[in-house]
Every structure is written in structure tokens, then in C-alpha cells.
Scaffold this active site. Structure first.
Site, PDB file in Angstrom:
ATOM      1  N   SER A 134      22.260  28.067 -40.501  1.00 20.18           N
ATOM      2  CA  SER A 134      23.682  28.094 -39.849  1.00 20.18           C
ATOM      3  C   SER A 134      24.569  27.035 -40.841  1.00 20.18           C
ATOM      4  CB  SER A 134      23.215  27.621 -38.394  1.00 20.18           C
ATOM      5  OG  SER A 134      24.651  27.247 -37.664  1.00 20.18           O
ATOM      6  N   TYR A 147      19.808  21.788 -32.876  1.00 18.78           N
ATOM      7  CA  TYR A 147      19.947  22.960 -33.615  1.00 18.78           C
ATOM      8  C   TYR A 147      20.240  22.662 -34.896  1.00 18.78           C
ATOM      9  CZ  TYR A 147      22.021  27.654 -34.744  1.00 18.78           C
ATOM     10  OH  TYR A 147      22.341  28.837 -35.178  1.00 18.78           O
TER      11      TYR A 147
HETATM   12  N1  LIG Z   1      25.790  34.307 -33.877  1.00 20.41           N
HETATM   13  C1  LIG Z   1      26.227  33.278 -34.485  1.00 20.41           C
HETATM   14  O1  LIG Z   1      27.528  32.976 -34.416  1.00 20.41           O
HETATM   15  C2  LIG Z   1      25.307  32.521 -35.459  1.00 20.41           C
HETATM   16  C3  LIG Z   1      25.800  31.358 -36.184  1.00 20.41           C
HETATM   17  C4  LIG Z   1      25.074  30.781 -37.447  1.00 20.41           C
HETATM   18  C5  LIG Z   1      23.817  31.131 -37.287  1.00 20.41           C
HETATM   19  N2  LIG Z   1      23.116  32.108 -36.550  1.00 20.41           N
HETATM   20  C6  LIG Z   1      21.482  32.409 -36.541  1.00 20.41           C
HETATM   21  O2  LIG Z   1      21.399  33.644 -36.551  1.00 20.41           O
HETATM   22  C7  LIG Z   1      20.210  34.239 -36.272  1.00 20.41           C
HETATM   23  C8  LIG Z   1      20.482  35.550 -35.359  1.00 20.41           C
HETATM   24  O3  LIG Z   1      21.337  35.130 -34.260  1.00 20.41           O
HETATM   25  P1  LIG Z   1      22.141  36.257 -33.603  1.00 20.41           P
HETATM   26  O4  LIG Z   1      23.629  35.570 -33.244  1.00 20.41           O
HETATM   27  O5  LIG Z   1      22.017  37.737 -34.112  1.00 20.41           O
HETATM   28  O6  LIG Z   1      21.356  35.959 -31.970  1.00 20.41           O
HETATM   29  P2  LIG Z   1      20.698  37.051 -31.165  1.00 20.41           P
HETATM   30  O7  LIG Z   1      21.427  38.223 -31.000  1.00 20.41           O
HETATM   31  O8  LIG Z   1      20.354  36.225 -29.911  1.00 20.41           O
HETATM   32  O9  LIG Z   1      19.361  37.262 -31.969  1.00 20.41           O
HETATM   33  C9  LIG Z   1      18.236  36.284 -31.779  1.00 20.41           C
HETATM   34  C10 LIG Z   1      16.910  37.186 -32.204  1.00 20.41           C
HETATM   35  O10 LIG Z   1      15.873  36.008 -32.095  1.00 20.41           O
HETATM   36  C11 LIG Z   1      14.999  36.614 -31.402  1.00 20.41           C
HETATM   37  N3  LIG Z   1      14.003  35.608 -30.765  1.00 20.41           N
HETATM   38  C12 LIG Z   1      14.334  34.528 -29.910  1.00 20.41           C
HETATM   39  N4  LIG Z   1      13.291  33.850 -29.529  1.00 20.41           N
HETATM   40  C13 LIG Z   1      12.443  34.318 -30.346  1.00 20.41           C
HETATM   41  C14 LIG Z   1      10.754  33.857 -30.413  1.00 20.41           C
HETATM   42  N5  LIG Z   1      10.408  32.966 -29.514  1.00 20.41           N
HETATM   43  N6  LIG Z   1      10.117  34.693 -31.199  1.00 20.41           N
HETATM   44  C15 LIG Z   1      10.524  35.608 -31.969  1.00 20.41           C
HETATM   45  N7  LIG Z   1      11.745  36.196 -31.814  1.00 20.41           N
HETATM   46  C16 LIG Z   1      12.905  35.372 -31.055  1.00 20.41           C
HETATM   47  C17 LIG Z   1      15.304  37.652 -30.346  1.00 20.41           C
HETATM   48  O11 LIG Z   1      14.342  38.816 -30.065  1.00 20.41           O
HETATM   49  P3  LIG Z   1      13.874  39.001 -28.874  1.00 20.41           P
HETATM   50  O12 LIG Z   1      14.565  38.125 -27.705  1.00 20.41           O
HETATM   51  O13 LIG Z   1      13.809  40.477 -28.517  1.00 20.41           O
HETATM   52  O14 LIG Z   1      12.412  38.406 -28.854  1.00 20.41           O
HETATM   53  C18 LIG Z   1      16.805  38.143 -31.150  1.00 20.41           C
HETATM   54  O15 LIG Z   1      16.130  39.289 -31.691  1.00 20.41           O
HETATM   55  C19 LIG Z   1      19.613  32.892 -35.652  1.00 20.41           C
HETATM   56  O16 LIG Z   1      18.510  32.322 -36.085  1.00 20.41           O
HETATM   57  C20 LIG Z   1      20.850  31.989 -35.411  1.00 20.41           C
HETATM   58  O17 LIG Z   1      20.694  30.632 -35.248  1.00 20.41           O
HETATM   59  C21 LIG Z   1      23.658  32.918 -35.505  1.00 20.41           C
END
Ligand SMILES: NC(=O)c1ccc[n+]([C@@H]2O[C@H](COP(=O)([O-])OP(=O)(O)OC[C@H]3O[C@@H](n4cnc5c(N)ncnc54)[C@H](OP(=O)(O)O)[C@@H]3O)[C@@H](O)[C@H]2O)c1
Length: 273
Positions: A134, A147
């Protein structure tokens, strides 16, 4: 050595939504044999399933689940460590078990899975491991300290280990998104105590974060950056993607940390004395 004509296999963690779903789709469209994970893939709706992608259960809080996932996938050429928890709260108020869970999911679980799959990549002479970090791992923000620290940790694991694997054709890299419109705000863990002295500032920061996420770029743009990183002959240590990230990283390069931390925190409504 791997035949250049063999179809490569990719494993994307957290492929049930957001960036992971978009990345699994991009890899499948790019000709990879793709595994996607979720904690309960049997419950995925049709919208969350990509045709051709095979789904495996993975809970990163459970080492046995990580080992089963790696064994079930078999040889993997490209690993995208995307699954993550978005946690926020005042530093003083994080319960220890929440901190441990966050680091288990965002750092230690991803490291565990990588360490199971990297030996095969090294022996076959090709591999890519992409950490989805991130921007907050490089530019830390108040009320996101756990985080930010987890994302800095996973980037540092990858950056430090790069030189160990590059002689074998295996490259570790980190993609740091800024605000991406995935709905992650709804799934964020809030660890602020009722009546907290920090509550007012905390709510202000979270409201601005949520607004940025809602106005963020789509997950497909991050997936495009991940694909470019995977396809690069020598992937860079770090790729930044998302609105404002170019300016933010330029600011980090040219300004002293004390100035850039003030600017970033002010943008989110945090008073800095
Ligand atoms: N969106 C943003 O603005 C943003 C910005 C910077 C970085 N990121 C990073 O990008 C990545 C994806 O984020 P996103 O925005 O796409 O979020 P998201 O839609 O909430 O996706 C998170 C994923 O993580 C999985 N997950 C959660 N807890 C887990 C666990 N205990 N074990 C295995 N899988 C787990 C969830 O799968 P299930 O619930 O199906 O298990 C889901 O597929 C994350 O690492 C996040 O920190 C996001």
C-alpha cells in the site's frame, strides 16, 4: 529450466473481490492457468468467479490452511500475495490479538505461502512473487499505524530477498496502490474505543480515507500494473499505482520526512504540532 511454451501457473490470494478478483481475471485473460483463493470459495457468487479460474480455500490466519493451499496448487510460477485486512485505530488502543491477526494475514501468512512456493520457482528457473502493499507502507498515516507497518514489512521482506532469488530467474516485487475503489472501506476493521480521546480526529481521518477510496481508480488498473510487473524481464523493487501516487512519491523523494509527514497527515485532517 522451464520450457518457454509451458503454460505458466499463477496463484492469487484474496481473489474473491477487488484487486485480487481483477488480477485473477487479467491473468486468466493473459493465458495463465490461475488459482484464486478465498476463505470460503464454495460460497462465491457468480459475479466473484472468473471462468477458468480454479478456487482454493485459504485462511492466512491458519498455517495448516496455508500449507494445504500450497500443496493443492502444486507448482506455481507466479504468486500474487494480495489478500489483506485493512485495519485502523489509535496506536494506544489496538488490542494485542487484533495486531497479531493483522500481521499474520498481511505479513506472516504471505511470507509463509511465499516460502512454500519459492523453492519450486528457484528449481525451475522462473518465478514472480508480487506483494500487494500500500502507498501507506511508504507514506505512513496517523490512525493507520498497524496497517502501515504491515505493508512496510511485507515490502521490506520482498525488497531484501530480491538479490537472493534473482540469479535463479525469480523476482520479488511490490505493488503499492493508493486509493482503489473496491469497497474495502466497508470491510475495514475499526479499533477505536467508545469515548476515546482520539475519536474526533480518528473519525475525520476515516471519513477522508473512505471518500478517497470511493473516488479511487478501479481495481483493473492495479491488475494492469501487476501484469506489467509480472511480464517485466527484471521487475523493479516497487511499483506505485493510483491517483496521487506520482505526486506523493515525488514529494517523498525531494522533501525531508518531517515535511512530507506533515503534508500527508494534514491532507487527512490530522493536526501535527
Ligand atoms: N482498496 C484500496 O484502496 C487499497 C489500497 C492499497 C492497498 N490495498 C491492498 O490491496 C489488497 C486487496 O484489497 P482490496 O481493496 O481488493 O480489498 P478486498 O476487496 O476487501 O479484498 C480482500 C481480500 O482478502 C481476502 N482475505 C481477507 N482476510 C483473509 C484471510 N484471513 N485469509 C485469506 N484471505 C483473506 C478476502 O477474501 P475472503 O473474504 O473471500 O476470504 C478478499 O478476497 C489488500 O492487501 C489491501 O491492503 C488496497
Amino acid at each position: 529450466m522451464t520450457s518457454p511454451h509451458r503454460q505458466r501457473t499463477a496463484l492469487v490470494t484474496g481473489a474473491s473481490s477487488g484487486i485480487g478478483l481483477a488480477t485473477a481475471r487479467a491473468l486468466a485473460a493473459g493465458g495463465y492457468a490461475v488459482y484464486g483463493t478465498g476463505r470460503n470459495p464454495q460460497n462465491l457468487s457468480d459475479d466473484a468467479r472468473v471462468p477458468g479460474v480454479r478456487y482454493l480455500p485459504l485462511d492466512l490466519t491458519d498455517p495448516a490452511s496455508i500449507e494445504r493451499c500450497a500443496a493443492d496448487a502444486g507448482p506455481v510460477d507466479v504468486l500474487v500475495n494480495n489478500a489483506g485486512e485493512s485495519q485502523s485505530g489509535p496506536f494506544e488502543e489496538y488490542p494485542a490479538e487484533d495486531l497479531e491477526r493483522l500481521f499474520q494475514i498481511n505479513v506472516l501468512g504471505a511470507v509463509h505461502l511465499s516460502r512454500l512456493l519459492l523453492p519450486g520457482m528457484r528449481e525451475r528457473g522462473y518465478g514472480r512473487v508480487v506483494m500487494i502493499g500500500s502507498m501507506l507502507g511508504s507514506l505512513p498515516l496517523a490512525y493507520r499505524s498497524s496497517y502501515c507497518a504491515s505493508k512496510a514489512a511485507i515490502r521490506t521482506f520482498a525488497s531484501a530477498a530480491r538479490a537472493e532469488f534473482s540469479p535463479y530467474g525469480v523476482w520479488l516485487t511490490t505493488v503499492e496502490p493508493s486509493s482503489i475503489n473496491t469497497g474495502i472501506s466497508e470491510r475495514r476493521t475499526h479499533l477505536v474505543r467508545p469515548g476515546s480521546v482520539f475519536e474526533e480526529q480518528y473519525r475525520r481521518v476515516i471519513a477522508r480515507l473512505d471518500a478517497r477510496e470511493a473516488a479511487g481508480i478501479p481495481a483493473e488498473e492495479v491488475a494492469g500494473q501487476v501484469m506489467d510487473a509480472i511480464r517485466a524481464r527484471r521487475p523493479r523493487p516497487l511499483y506505485a499505482v493510483g491517483g496521487g501516487s506520482r505526486v506523493a512519491f515525488a514529494m517523498k523523494r525531494v522533501l525531508p520526512d518531517s515535511v512530507s509527514e506533515r503534508i500527508l497527515n494534514r491532507q487527512f485532517g490530522v493536526r501535527f504540532q
